[in-house]
Design a protein around this motif. Structure first.
Motif, PDB file in Angstrom:
ATOM      1  N   GLU A   1      53.069  47.004  22.011  1.00  0.00           N
ATOM      2  CA  GLU A   1      52.493  48.054  21.166  1.00  0.00           C
ATOM      3  C   GLU A   1      52.800  49.436  21.752  1.00  0.00           C
ATOM      4  OE1 GLU A   1      51.336  47.528  18.260  1.00  0.00           O
ATOM      5  OE2 GLU A   1      51.305  45.346  18.430  1.00  0.00           O
ATOM      6  N   ILE A   2      52.760  49.553  23.059  1.00  0.00           N
ATOM      7  CA  ILE A   2      53.102  50.821  23.711  1.00  0.00           C
ATOM      8  C   ILE A   2      54.557  51.178  23.448  1.00  0.00           C
ATOM      9  CG2 ILE A   2      53.471  51.900  25.967  1.00  0.00           C
ATOM     10  CD1 ILE A   2      50.910  50.436  26.900  1.00  0.00           C
ATOM     11  N   THR A   3      55.434  50.190  23.522  1.00  0.00           N
ATOM     12  CA  THR A   3      56.859  50.418  23.250  1.00  0.00           C
ATOM     13  C   THR A   3      57.064  50.943  21.840  1.00  0.00           C
ATOM     14  OG1 THR A   3      57.502  48.720  24.842  1.00  0.00           O
ATOM     15  CG2 THR A   3      59.123  49.302  23.154  1.00  0.00           C
ATOM     16  N   ARG A   4      56.309  50.407  20.900  1.00  0.00           N
ATOM     17  CA  ARG A   4      56.436  50.843  19.503  1.00  0.00           C
ATOM     18  C   ARG A   4      55.923  52.267  19.293  1.00  0.00           C
ATOM     19  NH1 ARG A   4      54.103  45.270  18.327  1.00  0.00           N
ATOM     20  NH2 ARG A   4      55.957  43.941  18.066  1.00  0.00           N
ATOM     21  N   LEU A   5      55.126  52.768  20.227  1.00  0.00           N
ATOM     22  CA  LEU A   5      54.663  54.160  20.137  1.00  0.00           C
ATOM     23  C   LEU A   5      55.793  55.157  20.395  1.00  0.00           C
ATOM     24  CD1 LEU A   5      51.270  54.033  22.093  1.00  0.00           C
ATOM     25  CD2 LEU A   5      51.559  54.320  19.620  1.00  0.00           C
ATOM     26  N   GLY A   6      56.842  54.694  21.059  1.00  0.00           N
ATOM     27  CA  GLY A   6      57.956  55.577  21.354  1.00  0.00           C
ATOM     28  C   GLY A   6      57.784  56.403  22.610  1.00  0.00           C
ATOM     29  N   VAL A   7      56.877  55.962  23.514  1.00  0.00           N
ATOM     30  CA  VAL A   7      56.723  56.686  24.772  1.00  0.00           C
ATOM     31  C   VAL A   7      57.871  56.311  25.710  1.00  0.00           C
ATOM     32  CG1 VAL A   7      54.231  56.783  24.492  1.00  0.00           C
ATOM     33  CG2 VAL A   7      55.234  54.953  25.876  1.00  0.00           C
ATOM     34  N   ASP A   8      58.013  57.074  26.763  1.00  0.00           N
ATOM     35  CA  ASP A   8      59.156  56.903  27.661  1.00  0.00           C
ATOM     36  C   ASP A   8      58.824  56.160  28.949  1.00  0.00           C
ATOM     37  OD1 ASP A   8      61.176  58.770  26.202  1.00  0.00           O
ATOM     38  OD2 ASP A   8      59.311  59.911  26.319  1.00  0.00           O
ATOM     39  N   MET A   9      57.542  56.041  29.250  1.00  0.00           N
ATOM     40  CA  MET A   9      57.130  55.358  30.472  1.00  0.00           C
ATOM     41  C   MET A   9      55.661  54.978  30.351  1.00  0.00           C
ATOM     42  SD  MET A   9      57.767  56.640  34.410  1.00  0.00           S
ATOM     43  CE  MET A   9      57.114  58.298  34.175  1.00  0.00           C
ATOM     44  N   PHE A  10      55.299  53.816  30.926  1.00  0.00           N
ATOM     45  CA  PHE A  10      53.888  53.444  31.020  1.00  0.00           C
ATOM     46  C   PHE A  10      53.697  52.639  32.291  1.00  0.00           C
ATOM     47  CE2 PHE A  10      55.594  49.681  28.933  1.00  0.00           C
ATOM     48  CZ  PHE A  10      54.829  48.625  29.408  1.00  0.00           C
ATOM     49  N   ASN A  11      52.440  52.312  32.590  1.00  0.00           N
ATOM     50  CA  ASN A  11      52.189  51.596  33.832  1.00  0.00           C
ATOM     51  C   ASN A  11      51.221  50.438  33.655  1.00  0.00           C
ATOM     52  OD1 ASN A  11      49.889  53.157  33.480  1.00  0.00           O
ATOM     53  ND2 ASN A  11      50.067  54.273  35.398  1.00  0.00           N
ATOM     54  N   ILE A  12      51.309  49.527  34.626  1.00  0.00           N
ATOM     55  CA  ILE A  12      50.395  48.394  34.715  1.00  0.00           C
ATOM     56  C   ILE A  12      49.822  48.388  36.131  1.00  0.00           C
ATOM     57  CG2 ILE A  12      51.788  47.098  33.051  1.00  0.00           C
ATOM     58  CD1 ILE A  12      52.769  45.364  35.385  1.00  0.00           C
TER      59      ILE A  12
ATOM     60  N   MET B   1      57.838  42.117  31.425  1.00  0.00           N
ATOM     61  CA  MET B   1      59.252  42.494  31.404  1.00  0.00           C
ATOM     62  C   MET B   1      60.084  41.558  30.529  1.00  0.00           C
ATOM     63  SD  MET B   1      58.867  45.201  32.984  1.00  0.00           S
ATOM     64  CE  MET B   1      60.589  45.758  32.862  1.00  0.00           C
ATOM     65  N   GLU B   2      59.751  40.295  30.495  1.00  0.00           N
ATOM     66  CA  GLU B   2      60.463  39.365  29.604  1.00  0.00           C
ATOM     67  C   GLU B   2      60.223  39.733  28.145  1.00  0.00           C
ATOM     68  OE1 GLU B   2      59.143  35.480  30.711  1.00  0.00           O
ATOM     69  OE2 GLU B   2      60.683  35.254  32.276  1.00  0.00           O
ATOM     70  N   ARG B   3      58.989  40.088  27.822  1.00  0.00           N
ATOM     71  CA  ARG B   3      58.685  40.467  26.437  1.00  0.00           C
ATOM     72  C   ARG B   3      59.449  41.722  26.032  1.00  0.00           C
ATOM     73  NH1 ARG B   3      53.888  39.759  23.443  1.00  0.00           N
ATOM     74  NH2 ARG B   3      53.384  38.041  24.855  1.00  0.00           N
ATOM     75  N   LEU B   4      59.534  42.703  26.937  1.00  0.00           N
ATOM     76  CA  LEU B   4      60.201  43.960  26.598  1.00  0.00           C
ATOM     77  C   LEU B   4      61.720  43.841  26.603  1.00  0.00           C
ATOM     78  CD1 LEU B   4      58.034  46.691  28.356  1.00  0.00           C
ATOM     79  CD2 LEU B   4      57.797  45.679  26.082  1.00  0.00           C
ATOM     80  N   SER B   5      62.234  42.765  27.172  1.00  0.00           N
ATOM     81  CA  SER B   5      63.694  42.584  27.227  1.00  0.00           C
ATOM     82  C   SER B   5      64.301  42.378  25.844  1.00  0.00           C
ATOM     83  CB  SER B   5      64.050  41.398  28.125  1.00  0.00           C
ATOM     84  OG  SER B   5      63.643  40.174  27.532  1.00  0.00           O
ATOM     85  N   THR B   6      63.472  42.089  24.864  1.00  0.00           N
ATOM     86  CA  THR B   6      63.971  41.880  23.504  1.00  0.00           C
ATOM     87  C   THR B   6      64.213  43.197  22.762  1.00  0.00           C
ATOM     88  OG1 THR B   6      61.726  41.720  22.595  1.00  0.00           O
ATOM     89  CG2 THR B   6      62.744  39.682  23.376  1.00  0.00           C
ATOM     90  N   TYR B   7      63.789  44.312  23.356  1.00  0.00           N
ATOM     91  CA  TYR B   7      63.949  45.618  22.705  1.00  0.00           C
ATOM     92  C   TYR B   7      65.241  46.286  23.157  1.00  0.00           C
ATOM     93  CZ  TYR B   7      59.133  45.260  21.097  1.00  0.00           C
ATOM     94  OH  TYR B   7      57.984  44.850  20.468  1.00  0.00           O
ATOM     95  N   ASP B   8      65.940  46.899  22.207  1.00  0.00           N
ATOM     96  CA  ASP B   8      67.170  47.627  22.545  1.00  0.00           C
ATOM     97  C   ASP B   8      66.864  48.794  23.473  1.00  0.00           C
ATOM     98  OD1 ASP B   8      68.706  45.945  20.970  1.00  0.00           O
ATOM     99  OD2 ASP B   8      68.478  47.190  19.185  1.00  0.00           O
ATOM    100  N   LYS B   9      65.745  49.443  23.237  1.00  0.00           N
ATOM    101  CA  LYS B   9      65.318  50.549  24.084  1.00  0.00           C
ATOM    102  C   LYS B   9      63.858  50.345  24.453  1.00  0.00           C
ATOM    103  CE  LYS B   9      64.896  55.593  24.289  1.00  0.00           C
ATOM    104  NZ  LYS B   9      64.999  56.874  23.542  1.00  0.00           N
TER     105      LYS B   9
END
Length: 230
Positions: free
Chosen positions: A75-86, A99-107
């Motif tokens: 959901e954070i990735t879909r916001l279009g932000v450039d960086m976030f933290n855990i 990281m595996e989940r986000l690997s499916t995104y082009d950006k």
């Protein structure tokens, strides 16, 4: 080294006014808990409208079970932000799942892990983690590096050792920066820009020394000038 400005003022209007005063600079803007809970996605959109070149760091420090963290990361990735933290305390499985989940995104945004909050002093940190800040921060950093994260949030004092234990390209974002020795406030492990330079910090985070200054724009200019001389 890239400046990250903490938008920690009491209202969206004040934060946006600060951002507008800095619109001619391509700096990072840190959006934290209070601002995001209060103002949400429209606030991020408003920042981008002020300057599309602003980079947005969403500082929510995700910490939950791995699948829930990965859902939130999407959901954070879909916001279009450039960086976030855990939180690194969430562990290796959570890091890997995110990281595996986000690997499916082009950006995807940069993902950092929080090692030790800069509000901790040594005694209070050890009462929770039963190890020294230096030891645990390095352990968390290695775990983050091995699981594909882009870097960590740490104090400037741990930055050099973390890069040595991982990679020079492994990013360090450091809160508690008092550029020219300003008051520490509620932070314990604060550092000047000069020390941040010596420790190889990639992202110095500056909040109160900017927004409490009588001329925030001039303060940012002074900071950027100092960064350029590095």
């Amino acid at each position: 080294m890239e400046l990250c400005v903490a938008l920690d003022l009491p209202s969206a209007e004040e934060n946006l006014a600060l951002a507008r005063s800095l619109k001619s600079y391509n700096v990072w803007m840190k959006v934290g808990f209070r601002a995001y809970i209060r103002d949400g996605k429209p606030f991020i959109e408003a920042l981008k409208a002020i300057n599309p070149d602003f980079k947005i760091f969403l500082d929510l420090k995700l910490y939950d079970i791995p699948n829930t963290m990965a859902d939130a990361a999407e959901e954070i990735t879909r916001l279009g932000v450039d960086m976030f933290n855990i939180h690194a305390s969430a562990g290796a499985v959570a890091m890997k799942t995110v990281m595996e989940r986000l690997s499916t995104y082009d950006k995807r945004p940069l993902v950092l892990a929080v090692t030790a909050l800069t509000s901790f002093d040594e005694a209070n940190f050890q009462s929770v983690y039963e190890k020294s800040i230096d030891e645990k921060a390095e352990q968390f950093a290695k775990m983050s590096y091995e699981n594909g994260l882009d870097g960590v949030v740490c104090s400037a004092y741990e930055s050099r050792a973390i890069k040595k234990a991982t990679s020079e390209e492994f990013l360090t974002l450091c809160p508690g920066i008092r550029p020219f020795g300003e008051d520490a406030g509620d932070q314990q492990r604060v550092a000047t820009l000069d020390l941040a330079k010596q420790e190889g910090v990639d992202f110095p985070v500056v909040g109160r020394p900017i927004y409490k200054d009588s001329d925030p724009k001039k303060k940012v200019e002074e900071i950027l000038k100092e960064i350029v001389t590095f």
